[in-house]
Write a protein that holds these residues in place. Structure first.
Motif, short mmCIF file in Angstrom:
data_model
loop_
_atom_site.label_atom_id
_atom_site.label_comp_id
_atom_site.label_asym_id
_atom_site.label_seq_id
_atom_site.Cartn_x
_atom_site.Cartn_y
_atom_site.Cartn_z
N LYS A 95 145.58 7.30 92.43
CA LYS A 95 145.92 6.60 93.69
C LYS A 95 145.98 5.09 93.48
O LYS A 95 145.12 4.51 92.81
N ASP A 107 151.53 9.03 94.55
CA ASP A 107 150.61 8.73 93.46
C ASP A 107 151.35 7.94 92.37
O ASP A 107 152.56 7.84 92.38
N HIS A 224 137.20 0.91 94.88
CA HIS A 224 138.39 1.70 95.24
C HIS A 224 137.91 3.13 95.51
O HIS A 224 137.48 3.81 94.58
N GLY A 226 139.31 5.93 96.09
CA GLY A 226 139.99 7.06 95.45
C GLY A 226 140.19 6.88 93.96
O GLY A 226 141.14 7.42 93.40
N TYR A 227 139.33 6.09 93.31
CA TYR A 227 139.54 5.80 91.90
C TYR A 227 139.53 7.08 91.07
O TYR A 227 138.65 7.93 91.23
N TRP A 228 140.50 7.21 90.19
CA TRP A 228 140.71 8.47 89.48
C TRP A 228 139.54 8.87 88.60
O TRP A 228 139.32 10.06 88.36
N LYS A 231 134.47 6.93 92.01
CA LYS A 231 134.20 5.66 92.65
C LYS A 231 133.14 4.88 91.88
O LYS A 231 132.20 5.45 91.31
#
Lengths: 530, 335, 299
Positions: A95, A107, A224, A226-228, A231
């Motif tokens: 994201k 995305d 962030h 929605g950090y991949w 978080k």
């Protein structure tokens, strides 16, 4: 320090950090204002800290605290047999930040990769001219000449075709300038005729997103959500911009910040004693050297160069110039880099032998100059003082050297043109690849463009470097670079002086901060104890 | 009066052209090159260098560049900073309120303390009160403020911990930037403690910056008062039996204040010079610090634009002082 | 001129000076300032003999020693040592040489340039006057330190360039003063008489008019002397003045700044030295003004 100070410091601590109970806030007393929030436009570590290292990701990245390359936005990559094609399989479900200005509708995908590289590469790209960008690093790493084509295979596959085999390519794209920006955001800005915002109101995929920036005062980030990779452990990240090192230390002691970069060497002893502060330390990825201009009559003979090397008292330099924050250098590579050759012998300090060797070369009593830069650099905190020491050492064997200095820009240009006899300079590694030191600073191509301040072109040495560029096999490359270091030591185009040590004072409540060998500051993965 | 204003403004035109020439050519003659400095040890290929020269317009003859620049300035475009890529205009206005706020507080301190001190010294002429006030003023006037600021940091921040070391506001607070004046913004934000923090941060820098203007104003007030007190009409008023207080308050003060106001106006230039040092020491994010940093980065558009704006400000304030003077004193108008 | 006339001018000068001295020595502050200043000159001139150490010699065994009266201090380093083991007292004494030299140099240049331009401007008037005065306006439109900073960046950092820059920004004050005096004196009878007697322009300007406007110039020169020292120190502090290892006071402060919290003496003493010097000169300046200004004399 008296008790009042301590008491006040304690109250400041409570007042300052108690809000961490509900939301964890990490404060970094940074050393200056970033130029903007786009690493591709800059060469300054301050800007990288504020942008690429918090806001953005790259296809591959350096594992935090090391020079090892690990997958990031690319889950994996493969290299063709001729070492000319690199195919990246992109990560799904990544994201971009949602900010006041931008809400992503899709995305991360291949379009973003193409946008970020083409912007820097193609002069007719609609964003190439935006913000008067110079893409200095993209140019400095010769990316324009290395890349022949970038192909979007599908939404989640990108293929880079190279113009020639270039083993360090993968390390290059882990560097800050190769950060991935959002193509969707760019389109939106272009439509709103507000392209400039892309480098100021930044949007990335990184662990933190930009909340606000007050020039010369403070930068605020939040994690962030929605950090991949999950978080961040801290909720808020604050850069309190504090240019003065003594003031940074004062703030750190008072608990107004948790981590500070670039402490004064003078304060290190006191910091080590402070019980709330841990003084972290690591060898820097750099080398400070004195280059002999081998095209000048004086330095064509290797015996002269060896003799002058022997005459330099490195220990005195380490004491007086680095004040303990340095390590003597014997190779042109820093010891933290792979393929560093432990076995090469260091120059022996022997003025008597040096004088004899110099007479043998017929240069007894020669006159020369030493160029000393006017600015502090990470690899050389006080060049003029260093030059004075070398001047005295050389005077002891009958060599008379004049110290010369220019304004920094002038200094770089003139030494590039080879006007010097000997010049003090240094280098800080960009990507952890030995090629980034040896080829950039000592190859024949570099002698041509001037980056090789020794203007030294040795066929044997250059052959080894080129062979190492053309294979992706790390073991083979290691062997070649080790051999190259032996040739370097024999031919002595430089007096290798020192590698500096990097110090980071960190408050005890900070958990798992790691010193970045490239000099950066990364706060993903860092936590704060209650 | 209108003619006087017109004449006075007309005189500014050659000065303005001179200022633009100085701020353009001096800066361009400074050795060093922003592109080379940005590239650092890494260097830049001649082809790319040429590209950037073209991009920034540095490949044109310098005279042409000057007229391009002047034309842009007259249209309100000061160019873009080479390092931040933001318009110089907006960079200036982000920092200007910080300097203005600091200067306002400093001049407020200088006037509210300096004028009464000067009056007292004049009234108590040649007494120990006069000597002490003038002694202190002279010390203040002789003070290297870059040093006294450091000393205040050592004592009040380092040893006593009373004041913050630097900055404008504790990072704890996050007021929206409405006016750019921290005192106003924190007040408007209504965050508890924010206003107090802003005041707290202002104490040391404003004292440091106020030192010299305060001393100058006190000295000027004293001598203006002395001069007026010696005039015939004051003596007459005294002789007529008017009370001492009334004479000083009503007659002397009003006439003595004219040169004092001029002095205050002339302190603007002094404040700008002081701001360079004060802001550097206290990491105050204002114009002075911005200029010093830009000079070391050779950020031509910023130095040029900044110099031009500052000179323009000084000229504007001097003009206002002149006009005010002309308004009060008709003789000057007709010279 | 006959001998008698010469003698009478000499006598008149003597009487003038006696009157001036009478008023000057009334002013206790000014006399103290003069004494302090003379002591400073003495110390500067004999710095090489008085200093216990060479100003640039580094004692590797004595880094950042505190003053002698504090624990850990050594008697040989009365005011302590700096980061590389140099004696602070010796550096301060040699620094006095620089500061006084800066003052003399800057004031000489600013005076010479300012008086010449002011005389030309006031004497000839017209286009020349307008041109010169507009150029001075331009210089005055910039805050002095900022303009000096830019000039030093242009000329390259260093003590000589810093002095030239400071002289240039201080000069307009002399131009304005001289011009105003010249314009006031220009149409006086004695000037016209000299002109009629056939005196050339140069002689008129320098021999006839100039001596009659010296008083305000002397006062301004004293002020500029202290301003020059302050500005040079400020430039040194910003890294644009004298370059290390020159023991100039402002440069010493700049070098010492990192020790502000760990070694107070390296920050304190250079500042005290600047303050004392500037204060002494300003005291003298005040005394001069009072003694030379007839308006204040009468009360």
């Amino acid at each position: 320090m008296n008790t009042i100070t301590k008491l006040l410091a304690a109250t400041a601590l409570i007042a300052g950090l108690s809000s961490a109970a509900e939301a964890k806030t990490l404060v970094f007393c940074s050393e200056g204002s970033p130029e903007n929030f786009s690493a591709a436009l800059s060469t300054a570590g301050t800007t990288f800290d504020a942008s690429s290292r918090q806001l953005y990701n790259r296809l591959v990245e350096f594992d935090r605290g090391t020079t090892n390359i690990v997958p990031a936005l690319a889950e994996s990559y493969s290299v063709s047999d001729d070492a000319l094609e690199y195919t990246f399989n992109l990560r799904k479900g990544v994201k971009f930040h949602t900010t006041k200005e931008f809400t992503p509708t899709r995305d991360f995908n291949a379009d973003d990769v193409l946008f970020s590289f083409n912007r820097q590469w193609k002069e007719n790209h609609p964003f190439h001219q935006v913000n008067g960008a110079t893409y200095t690093y993209f140019g400095a790493m010769s990316m324009g000449e290395i890349i022949a084509d970038i192909v979007k295979v599908d939404d989640y596959t990108v293929k880079f075709v190279l113009a020639k085999p270039e083993a360090p390519f993968i390390a290059n794209i882990a560097m800050d300038f190769a950060s991935i920006q959002s193509a969707e955001y760019a389109d939106q800005l272009a439509a709103a005729d507000n392209k400039d915002a892309i480098d100021h109101k930044a949007v990335g995929t990184g662990p933190f997103q930009l909340v606000s920036y007050q020039q010369d005062a403070v930068i605020r980030y939040s994690a962030h959500p929605g950090y991949w990779a999950g978080k961040a452990l801290i909720d808020n990240l604050i850069f309190a911009i504090t240019p003065d090192a003594a003031v940074r230390y004062q703030k750190l002691k008072a608990g107004e910040c948790h981590i500070m970069p670039y402490p004064n060497p003078a304060d290190l002893a006191a910091m080590a004693k402070e019980k709330d502060i841990t003084l972290m330390k690591q060898e820097g990825l750099n080398v400070g050297y004195l280059a002999y201009n081998t095209q000048k009559e004086n330095f064509k003979d290797v015996r002269v160069r060896l003799a002058l090397n022997m005459a330099i008292n490195k220990q005195a330099i380490l004491d007086a110039v680095f004040q303990g924050a340095g390590k003597a250098a014997k190779n042109p590579l820093p010891p933290t880099i792979w393929s560093y050759n432990e076995d090469t012998p260091d120059d022996v300090y022997d003025p008597v032998a040096a004088k004899a060797l110099l007479s043998e070369a017929g240069k007894a009593g020669m006159k020369t100059n030493i160029w000393a830069m006017p600015v502090q650099r990470p690899y050389n905190p006080a060049a003029r003082r260093m030059a004075e020491l070398i001047q005295a050492d050389w005077a002891a064997i009958g060599v008379e050297a004049e110290i010369i200095s220019f304004e920094w820009g002038e200094y770089l240009t003139r030494s590039r043109a080879g006007e010097h006899e000997t010049v003090l300079l240094g280098w800080t590694g960009d990507n952890g690849d030995p090629d980034n030191f040896l080829y950039v600073l000592l190859s024949c191509a570099a002698a041509e463009n001037g980056s090789n301040r020794a203007r030294w072109c040795n066929a044997e040495f250059d052959g080894l470097l080129r062979a190492a560029k053309e294979t992706a096999d790390v073991a083979e490359r290691t062997r070649l670079y080790k051999e190259a270091q032996v040739v370097f030591k024999r031919e002595a185009p430089w007096a290798t002086i020192a590698h500096s040590l990097v110090f980071k004072p960190v408050r005890n409540e900070v958990v798992d901060f790691r010193i970045d060998p490239f000099g950066g500051h990364m706060f993903y993965g860092v936590d704060i104890k209650e | 009066m209108f003619g006087f204003i017109l004449r006075r403004v007309g005189m500014l035109i050659p000065t303005f052209i001179g200022v633009s020439l100085v701020s353009f050519f001096f800066i361009r003659l400074i050795p060093g090159d922003p592109i080379i400095l940005m590239s650092g040890e890494r260097g830049i290929s001649p082809e790319r260098y040429a590209q950037f020269q073209e991009l920034f317009g540095y490949n044109k003859p310098i005279i042409v560049q000057y007229f391009d620049y002047l034309l842009a300035v007259l249209q309100g475009d000061l160019g873009k900073s080479i390092s931040t890529k933001l318009p110089v205009w907006s960079e200036f206005f982000v920092r200007f309120p910080a300097t203005l706020e600091l200067s306002f507080v400093a001049i407020f301190l200088a006037v509210t303390i300096g004028v009464p001190a000067g009056i007292i010294a004049a009234v108590k002429r040649a007494t120990s009160v006069d000597h002490s006030i003038m002694g202190i003023a002279l010390v203040g006037y002789s003070m290297p403020i870059f040093w006294s600021a450091l000393m205040m940091i050592i004592v009040f921040s380092g040893m006593l911990g009373w004041t913050p070391v630097s900055g404008r506001l504790s990072f704890m607070f996050f007021p929206e930037s409405i006016t750019g004046f921290m005192l106003v913004d924190t007040w408007l934000s209504g965050e508890k403690g924010a206003f107090a923090s802003a005041v707290h941060h202002l104490v040391l820098p404003s004292i440091a910056l106020a030192t010299i203007p305060l001393a100058v104003i006190a000295r000027q007030t004293r001598s203006a008062m002395l001069e007026v007190l010696g005039e015939d009409y004051i003596r007459t008023a005294r002789a007529k039996g008017l009370g001492r207080r009334r004479v000083i308050g009503l007659h002397a003060l009003r006439n003595a204040l004219i040169p004092v106001i001029t002095t205050i106006g002339l302190q603007v230039g002094v404040l700008m010079a002081g701001a360079i040092l004060t802001e550097t020491i206290f990491s105050w994010p204002g114009i002075g610090k911005w200029m010093v940093e830009s000079i070391s980065r050779r950020d031509y558009p910023v130095i040029q634009g900044g110099l031009l704006m500052i000179a323009f400000l000084v000229m504007f304030v001097n003009l206002m002082v002149d006009l005010l003077y002309g308004l009060i004193n008709p003789r000057i108008r007709h010279q | 001129m006959t001998d008698v006339a010469l003698d009478s001018t000499r006598k008149a000068r003597k009487a003038q000076f006696a009157e001036f001295w009478h008023y000057f020595k009334e002013n206790r502050g000014a006399v103290i300032g003069l004494w302090v200043f003379m002591t400073l000159v003495f110390l500067a001139v004999f710095a090489d003999i008085i200093s216990p150490h060479e100003p640039n010699i580094q004692d590797r065994t004595a880094f950042l020693l505190p003053p002698a009266w504090i624990d850990g201090g050594r008697l040989e380093f009365l005011l302590g040592t700096d980061a590389v083991g140099r004696d602070v007292l010796s550096r301060l004494l040699h620094g006095a040489q620089f500061s006084l030299f800066i003052g003399v140099f800057v004031v000489s240049i600013a005076l010479a340039g300012g008086i010449s331009l002011g005389l030309i401007s006031g004497f000839f008037g017209g286009v020349i006057d307008t041109a010169i005065m507009r150029i001075m306006d331009v210089i005055l439109a910039f805050p002095s330190l900022l303009l000096a900073l830019v000039l030093v960046a242009l000329l390259g950092p260093g003590l000589v360039n810093a002095m030239i820059a400071i002289a240039l920004v201080l000069q307009p004050h002399f131009v304005r003063l001289t011009r105003a005096s010249v314009m006031a004196e220009r149409n006086r009878e004695y000037v016209i008489a000299a002109q009629v007697a056939g005196a050339g322009n140069t002689r008129l300007m320098f021999r006839t008019i100039l001596p009659n406007c010296t008083a305000p110039l002397i006062v301004q020169a004293t002020l500029s002397f202290s301003n020059a020292i302050l500005d040079a120190a400020a430039l040194g502090f910003l890294g644009m003045g004298a370059q290390p290892p020159t023991p100039e006071w402002g440069t010493m402060l700049a070098e010492a700044r990192e020790f502000i919290l760990s070694a107070w003496w390296v920050v304190t003493f250079p500042g005290v030295a600047i303050l004392i010097t500037v204060l002494a000169i300003n005291l003298i300046g005040d005394g001069l003004r009072d003694a030379l200004d007839p308006k204040l004399k009468r009360s």
